[in-house]
Enzyme design. Structure first.
Site, PDB file in Angstrom:
ATOM      1  N   ASP A 105      -4.758  -5.795  11.153  1.00  7.04           N
ATOM      2  CA  ASP A 105      -5.954  -5.291  11.829  1.00  7.04           C
ATOM      3  C   ASP A 105      -5.703  -5.141  13.326  1.00  7.04           C
ATOM      4  OD1 ASP A 105      -7.266  -5.416   9.392  1.00  7.04           O
ATOM      5  OD2 ASP A 105      -8.191  -7.357   9.806  1.00  7.04           O
ATOM      6  N   GLU A 164       0.825  -1.211   0.000  1.00 10.18           N
ATOM      7  CA  GLU A 164       0.000   0.000   0.000  1.00 10.18           C
ATOM      8  C   GLU A 164       0.855   1.256   0.000  1.00 10.18           C
ATOM      9  OE1 GLU A 164      -3.638  -2.237   2.411  1.00 10.18           O
ATOM     10  OE2 GLU A 164      -2.161  -1.007   3.482  1.00 10.18           O
TER      11      GLU A 164
END
Length: 495
Positions: free
Chosen positions: A282, A211
């Protein structure tokens, strides 16, 4: 990077920060069973499914992770009017996550990732198939934006955006967050496309290397990803909106790129297969957000979040890290750390729930010698976890006289904690550890010396709790007192 203190994990549970999660929710599932043949319609293993496990995924996993750490959490998302969506909502409700502002979309299925595993107990992934719904229509995104606005009107300690690119956070929702930005004390963004959120100036972003490379328009590095990120610190910080960049490196840990100051690395606990990193990002984002929402400084928050990710990587499938597991992880990072009793009990509860056999011993351990080492090795062999409780300095003085201890408590803890046989070190200020034993409830109480179990005041307490007392070998010629006497009566001392 210095390890975070175990008390910080309890701080999150005690303060219970309010965290709003906005994002794309999905359901993870695992179908597992034995394989005895290959298919006649193709050269593939035929898995005779005997068990299905499910867990929240995506933004739902972030919300579950926050709740497990003690945060008061709400998730605003959209799911389909289907069995998968109902399963996901039930799991989050049971986890303590508020779900009453969800938007139900009957035209789209709930996103899901299904994995097929073969063999037991060593399961191998043989296939994966995903259900990826199309982007929601305008009516759904408007409804989501309205729900997000209503939620953002409430006071939050943090807002965490989990944008997995499934469309829930497109246009209208992002605009509502931008309007509320001045009221958000801490905005953390975990997004596949970070550039879409840069104008909101997030306080932190948690990109993967892939990313981050996408944000800069560069190819993904194929080696030394930490060095790649460090060399691009200022470009990444600027492109992401000017806040902290927490570059997650999967099983290699995280690289913290602050807006000012040098990069700092928080390595993972130990090498692990990439498949075990499922959900670790997460967990990291959730733990970092929860810690910062409790005013923990960014450095300790990063170390704490990496420890939480280490816990998740050590577990099969998508998992979350609770307070007890995080305290236990942080306690093992710094083996010489003195645990206070609250932290100790949290660790013991976690290990006991895992089925571990807990061994407890105590002593002054003023001058460590070979007899101590042999005795502690014997004690460790009696179970899965050895706790050593040290007499406080005042307690040693009462027992041994005003000239003792020779080494203060912190030094004694550092030496004892460095022994491979010792897992946890704590202390007590009383003349005997009975009050602490009543709380710790070990399976085995070990004592080295010329005692019998009947001589010990600890024996009735241990036996009443269903534990056992074990008397281990005693090496009298290696006692601390004998060593001290030899030093005091040596020619050099007398001179």
């Amino acid at each position: 990077m210095d390890p975070a203190e175990p008390r910080l994990a309890r701080l999150i549970a005690e303060r219970a920060p309010r965290v709003l999660v906005l994002g794309d929710a999905l359901l993870d599932s695992w179908d597992s069973g034995q394989v005895h043949r290959t298919g006649r319609d193709g050269p593939v293993p035929v898995v005779e499914v005997g068990r299905r496990r499910t867990a929240p995924g995506g933004a739902a996993n972030v919300a579950a992770a926050l709740a497990a750490l003690g945060a008061r959490t709400e998730l605003v998302t959209s799911v389909g009017d289907d069995r998968t969506g109902r399963t996901l909502r039930r799991a989050l409700t049971e986890a303590g996550v508020r779900t009453d502002r969800w938007v139900i979309d009957p035209a789209r299925p709930t996103a899901a990732k299904h994995r097929v595993l073969a063999g037991e107990p060593d399961e191998q992934l043989v296939a994966r198939y995903d259900v990826l719904p199309p982007a929601p229509d305008k009516a759904v995104t408007r409804a989501l934006a309205d729900q997000a606005s209503t939620a953002l009107d409430e006071p939050w300690d943090a807002v965490l955006v989990a944008d997995y690119g499934l469309g829930a956070l497109d246009g209208p929702v992002r605009r509502r967050v931008r309007r509320a930005r001045e009221r958000i004390p801490l905005l953390v963004v975990d997004a596949h496309e970070l550039g879409r959120w840069a104008e909101l100036a997030p306080d932190a972003v948690t990109p993967s290397v892939e990313e981050a490379a996408g944000l800069l328009g560069e190819p993904v590095p194929d080696h030394d990803r930490a060095s790649w990120g460090a060399a691009r610190q200022h470009r990444l910080v600027s492109a992401a909106g000017g806040g902290h960049v927490l570059l997650t490196l999967d099983v290699d840990g995280v690289l913290w790129l602050p807006p000012e100051g040098p990069p700092r690395r928080a390595p993972a606990a130990a090498p692990a297969p990439a498949a075990r990193a499922c959900g670790a990002g997460d967990e990291f984002a959730a733990a970092w957000t929860a810690a910062r929402a409790c005013d923990v400084d960014p450095g300790p928050a990063t170390a704490l979040a990496q420890a939480a990710a280490d816990v998740v990587v050590g577990r099969p499938a998508t998992a979350v890290c609770g307070t007890g597991a995080l305290v236990a992880r942080l306690a093992t990072v710094d083996r010489g750390r003195l645990l206070d009793h609250a932290d100790l009990l949290a660790v013991l509860a976690e290990r006991r729930a895992a089925g571990d056999r807990i061994v407890f011993t105590n002593g002054c351990f003023d001058v460590l010698h070979r007899g101590h080492v042999a005795y502690l090795q014997q004690a460790r062999e009696l179970g899965d976890l050895l706790v050593v409780a040290l007499n406080s300095d005042a307690s040693v003085s009462r027992l041994k006289g005003p000239t003792r201890p020779i080494n203060p408590l912190a030094d004694r803890a550092g030496v004892i904690g460095a022994l491979a046989a010792v897992d946890l070190v704590t202390w007590f200020d009383t003349d005997s550890p009975v009050p602490l034993l009543e709380q710790a409830r070990p399976d085995v109480y070990a004592k080295g010396g010329d005692y019998t179990a009947q001589m010990l005041p600890e024996t009735p307490v241990i036996e009443a709790q269903g534990g056992e007392v074990r008397i281990l070998d005693y090496l009298s010629d290696h006692s601390t007192t004998a060593i001290v006497d030899r030093v005091r009566h040596s020619p050099a001392e007398q001179a």
